[in-house]
Every structure is written in structure tokens, then in C-alpha cells.
Design an enzyme around this catalytic site. Sequence first.
Site, PDB file in Angstrom:
ATOM      1  N   LYS A  48       0.847  -1.205   0.000  1.00  0.00           N
ATOM      2  CA  LYS A  48       0.000   0.000   0.000  1.00  0.00           C
ATOM      3  C   LYS A  48       0.877   1.248   0.000  1.00  0.00           C
ATOM      4  CE  LYS A  48      -3.784  -2.364   2.324  1.00  0.00           C
ATOM      5  NZ  LYS A  48      -4.469  -2.699   3.584  1.00  0.00           N
TER       6      LYS A  48
ATOM      7  N   GLN B  42      -4.458  -1.127   9.761  1.00  0.00           N
ATOM      8  CA  GLN B  42      -4.316  -2.479   9.196  1.00  0.00           C
ATOM      9  C   GLN B  42      -4.828  -3.520  10.196  1.00  0.00           C
ATOM     10  OE1 GLN B  42      -3.186  -3.214   5.987  1.00  0.00           O
ATOM     11  NE2 GLN B  42      -3.902  -5.267   6.488  1.00  0.00           N
TER      12      GLN B  42
ATOM     13  N   ASP C 225     -10.803   3.077   4.112  1.00  0.00           N
ATOM     14  CA  ASP C 225     -11.174   1.663   3.958  1.00  0.00           C
ATOM     15  C   ASP C 225     -12.686   1.505   3.770  1.00  0.00           C
ATOM     16  OD1 ASP C 225      -9.145  -0.193   3.814  1.00  0.00           O
ATOM     17  OD2 ASP C 225      -8.769  -0.188   5.977  1.00  0.00           O
TER      18      ASP C 225
END
Length: 306
Positions: free
Chosen positions: A52, A96, A119
Site C-alpha cells: 500500500k 491495518q 477503507d
Amino acid sequence: MAQIIDGNRVRDDIKEELKPRIARLVAAKRAPALAVVLVGHNPASEIYVRSKVKTAQDLGICSESLTPPDSISTEELLAIIEQLNARSDVDGILVQLPLPKQVDTKRILLAVAPEKDVDGFHPYNVGCLVAKLPAPRACTPAGIIELLKRYNIPIAGKRAVVVGRSNIVGKPAALMLLHENATVTVCHTKTTDLAAVCREADILVAAAGRPALITGDFLKPGATVIDVGTNRLDSRDDVARIFRNSAEKLAAFDKKGSVLIGDVNPLDVAEKAGAYTPVPGGVGPLTIAMLMVNTVESAERRLGVC
Ligand code: NAP
């Protein structure tokens, strides 16, 4: 033969399309900025975060990694999130998952400011998705819609079946397909006669996390099959059975001790589908691309640059 839906190509197109938008932001104000919170040392999470961060850097998106230790408490992590929420130079916050056991994941995800929730997991943004209001969308399902649209696969009026009802893939994918006017059925472990339901699908999304669950008898001939599953086969017998004794796959297994496979039997789908996403190289590349899209959109919204 079925058409292969090439996720790498679509990812590259999306990244190219983001470049002028990022340049506009830089010229007007500043580069978009993504903060990634990676707790502890989970090897899989470290790999995801690395890719990412690398994608962000390649595009000229500022990325900042925060790496608190495994021992962090919920309160300490909440304090980090609050600081990131308050910073005007951060457009997107990504925590994460999974988090260590002692951390209350729900409280952490709720603490992320919805407008920075790149997200798309915050309940506020999930509510916006239900209500069809603009907001960051969960990346993997948003990527599925991009794949279908960019391959000109009609969605409106089609029967779509989603296998899996998780908050991060199955449910948002079903809602997004519904908003595109598909007639949607969502399946799960209590679904009766899964194969019969799947056979009705013009568009079948497999997001169960079960290796090669979907076999040829689940498929309507000519259907579009989107395989979200990312599983590892660690039995040589399974590799031999599923890949019909493919020497190439058996050699790959012998070298690595496992073989990557989706939720769909790869040989059956190639024979029976109209179009399908391979594993790897299908849905996977889209997830990070859509994270970048969400970050750029957040920066555009927050900086008033469109
Ligand atoms: P998850 O949270 O474990 O959810 C799996 C869902 O599938 C559940 O709703 C479960 O039903 C259903 N299911 C499991 N076995 C089934 C069966 N035999 N028949 C019918 N339904 C079944 O998984 P997830 O996070 O959504 O992820 C799904 C897969 O996608 C995993 O392989 C994951 O690694 C992969 N993934 C890939 C990406 C990517 O970027 N490519 C991103 C995210 C996830 P119940 O609700 O009844 O338990």
C-alpha cells in the site's frame, strides 16, 4: 474459452487516471496524504502495508506509517487515531487489521473520522452506502464494480449472486450490485443448495474464503465469475485433484509448499464462464487501487479541489 478479466490492467488504468488528479491537488494545495497504522509484527500485514505504501509513493501520495508495538492498549491506539483525525495534513487513515487481541477493534474503527476512513469500514460510511450517498466505499467491492464496468459487463437487470456476507466484502458487494440495478441474492453457510442458487447467477461473486468451493456445477454457462477468494492449498493431493495433475502447479507446490487459489475451481471456470477473474491477478490488484482512489477523493473533498 472464457474471457479473462485482467485486474492488473484495470489497476494500471485506474492509477494512470489518478495521476492528473494528484497533480491538480499538488498544484492547488498539496499532495494527498495517507496515514497507515500497523500494530506489531504480523508478517502478512507487513506485506500488505508495504505494498500500500509503495503504491502510494509511486503515485506521489504522501504516506506515513505508524508502527506502535504489539503491546499497545485500546486507549493508546485511540489516542493515535485521535491525533490523526485532528491533523489537517492527513486525508486518509488506514488501520491495518487484524489488531492484537487486547485491542478493541470495533472501538478503533469507530474512532476513525468517517471522512478519513479510506477503507470504507466505518458504520457511518456503511450507512451512506446503504442510502446510496457519496462516501468512501469498501475497496474490494468497489474494485469488483470497476472490473465489471470496465469490461462492459452489463449489471442492470442481471441476476447477481454473492457468496459470503462479511462486512468488508460480501455485504458491501451485494449493496453495490443492487445500486447498479442487479437482482441480488446473498449466500452464506446456512444457504440451502448453494450450487442451485449460484447456477441462477449471471454475475457470481465468490467471497467465502473456501478453496475451489465453486465448481463447474455451480456455474450457469456464460456467467461472469468474480473470484475474491485468496486461499492457500497446502496439500499436494488437493493441488493434484483441483488442477487435474497440472505439472506446472505441482512443481510450484513442490517449490513453495503451497499454491494460491481462489474460491472458484480455476479449470472449471475457464471452461464454463463467459468471463472471470483469475487468482492471482483478478480482484486482488483492485483493492489497493481503490484505496488510492478513496485517498485522492478524500483529499479533493477536504481541500476543495475537484
Ligand atoms: P469472511 O469474513 O471469513 O467471510 C466469509 C463469508 O463466506 C461468510 O459470510 C461465510 O458465511 C461465507 N461462507 C464461508 N464458507 C461458505 C460455504 N461453504 N458456503 C457458503 N458460504 C460460505 O471472509 P472475507 O473477509 O469476506 O473474505 C473472503 C475471501 O476473500 C477470503 O479468501 C479473503 O482472503 C478474500 N479477500 C480478498 C481480498 C482481495 O483483495 N483479493 C480482499 C478481502 C478478502 P457465514 O456468514 O454464514 O459464516
